[in-house]
Write an enzyme that holds these catalytic residues in place. Structure first.
Site, mmCIF file in Angstrom:
data_model
loop_
_atom_site.group_PDB
_atom_site.id
_atom_site.type_symbol
_atom_site.label_atom_id
_atom_site.label_comp_id
_atom_site.label_asym_id
_atom_site.label_seq_id
_atom_site.Cartn_x
_atom_site.Cartn_y
_atom_site.Cartn_z
ATOM 1 N N ASN A 55 0.805 -1.392 -0.006
ATOM 2 C CA ASN A 55 -0.491 -0.453 0.158
ATOM 3 C C ASN A 55 0.464 0.913 -0.149
ATOM 4 O O ASN A 55 0.129 2.247 -0.605
ATOM 5 C CB ASN A 55 -0.638 -0.423 1.561
ATOM 6 C CG ASN A 55 -1.751 1.271 1.317
ATOM 7 O OD1 ASN A 55 -2.553 1.800 0.681
ATOM 8 N ND2 ASN A 55 -0.659 1.847 2.492
ATOM 9 N N TYR A 96 4.947 9.128 -11.363
ATOM 10 C CA TYR A 96 3.306 8.937 -10.691
ATOM 11 C C TYR A 96 3.004 7.661 -10.774
ATOM 12 O O TYR A 96 2.401 6.740 -11.005
ATOM 13 C CB TYR A 96 2.809 9.592 -9.686
ATOM 14 C CG TYR A 96 1.666 9.141 -8.772
ATOM 15 C CD1 TYR A 96 1.393 8.135 -7.550
ATOM 16 C CD2 TYR A 96 -0.149 9.173 -9.410
ATOM 17 C CE1 TYR A 96 0.591 8.135 -6.743
ATOM 18 C CE2 TYR A 96 -1.065 8.262 -8.807
ATOM 19 C CZ TYR A 96 -0.694 7.687 -7.081
ATOM 20 O OH TYR A 96 -1.351 7.364 -6.229
ATOM 21 N N LYS A 146 3.017 3.612 -10.931
ATOM 22 C CA LYS A 146 2.128 2.691 -10.754
ATOM 23 C C LYS A 146 1.926 1.829 -11.808
ATOM 24 O O LYS A 146 1.187 0.523 -12.085
ATOM 25 C CB LYS A 146 0.606 3.522 -10.676
ATOM 26 C CG LYS A 146 0.566 4.596 -9.062
ATOM 27 C CD LYS A 146 0.474 3.427 -8.333
ATOM 28 C CE LYS A 146 0.992 4.196 -6.944
ATOM 29 N NZ LYS A 146 0.946 3.164 -5.897
ATOM 30 N N THR A 199 -7.995 11.403 1.569
ATOM 31 C CA THR A 199 -7.293 11.383 2.514
ATOM 32 C C THR A 199 -5.468 12.244 2.190
ATOM 33 O O THR A 199 -6.034 13.107 1.752
ATOM 34 C CB THR A 199 -6.021 9.698 1.990
ATOM 35 O OG1 THR A 199 -5.094 9.957 0.672
ATOM 36 C CG2 THR A 199 -6.286 8.633 2.243
#
Length: 244
Positions: A83, A149, A153, A183
């Site tokens: 995670n 990013y 991923k 978040t």
């Protein structure tokens, strides 16, 4: 049943840890900081390792020990949830901090792949082994300012696809996009300058209209899927496609 979870101290990781623990599933949490709240509530179910997952040397040194094997010993179903991750550096390539690029690739890619390999060896006696990479829609679509990013991923997605081809016995894997969750990472995205991330206003609108997913609800659905008999049928999936 036992689970290994990275980034359990906050955000989605904390919500996943809480959901697993409430189901009576033991969790070995790995993060730079511990989760004192969950430790006090689940003193016998939660074990914690303090480790900087962006430090590949430290990760390799820890994995060279026998902690994983000892922890998973006797577990008929073993889970690994990769995670931990970061969105930085954000911005056009020429404006990205070089050290932050290395940090992101180490945390977002090297650590999950290293843990997946070590987990597979350490859980060799388990009848059922499952790995979930927490991926992102950014691994499947491109966003200006998110070259690092998106690339990291996408790496997790492709890793899962190839692992399936290897046909390791009793092992299932999925690189799973959980959706857009309320978040600290989302707050960080909204605080990014427009010249670094031109799509910022889209994410501001998601917050303004209440369209961000609740971390605890997302964690419940994610763990439901991880424990479902159909887990791993597709190596790359999106939690939003599974309904409620």
């Amino acid at each position: 049943m036992k689970a290994i979870l990275t980034g359990h101290a906050r955000g989605l990781g904390a919500a996943i840890a809480e959901d697993l623990l409430e189901r009576g599933i033991g969790v070995l949490g790995i993060a730079r900081h511990g989760n004192t709240s969950l430790a006090s509530r689940f003193p016998t179910l939660l074990e914690q390792i303090t480790l900087d997952l962006s430090d590949t040397g430290a990760v390799a040194g820890w994995l060279a020990g026998d902690t994983l094997k000892r922890y998973l010993a006797g577990s008929k179903t073993s889970l690994l949830i990769n995670n931990a991750g970061i969105v930085q550096p954000v911005g056009p390539m020429q404006a990205q901090d070089i050290a932050t690029i290395g940090h992101a690739v180490s945390l977002n890619v090297a650590a999950p792949l290293m843990l997946a390999s070590a987990f597979t060896e350490a859980s060799s006696d388990a009848a059922d082994r499952r790995i979930v990479h927490i991926s992102s829609g950014a691994g499947r679509s491109v966003y200006p300012g998110w070259s690092v990013y998106c690339a990291t991923k996408a790496a997790l997605d492709h890793h899962a696809r190839v692992v399936v081809l290897d046909q390791t016995p009793n092992l299932r894997i999925c690189s799973l996009a959980p959706g857009v969750i309320d978040t600290d990472m989302q707050a960080e995205i909204r605080a990014t300058a427009l010249e670094q991330f031109p799509l910022r206003e889209r994410f501001e609108a998601l917050k303004r209209t209440g369209s961000l997913a609740d971390p605890r609800e997302c964690a419940r659905r994610l763990v439901d899927y991880l424990l479902d008999d159909g887990f791993g049928q597709s190596p790359v999936a999106d939690l939003r496609d599974r309904g409620s």
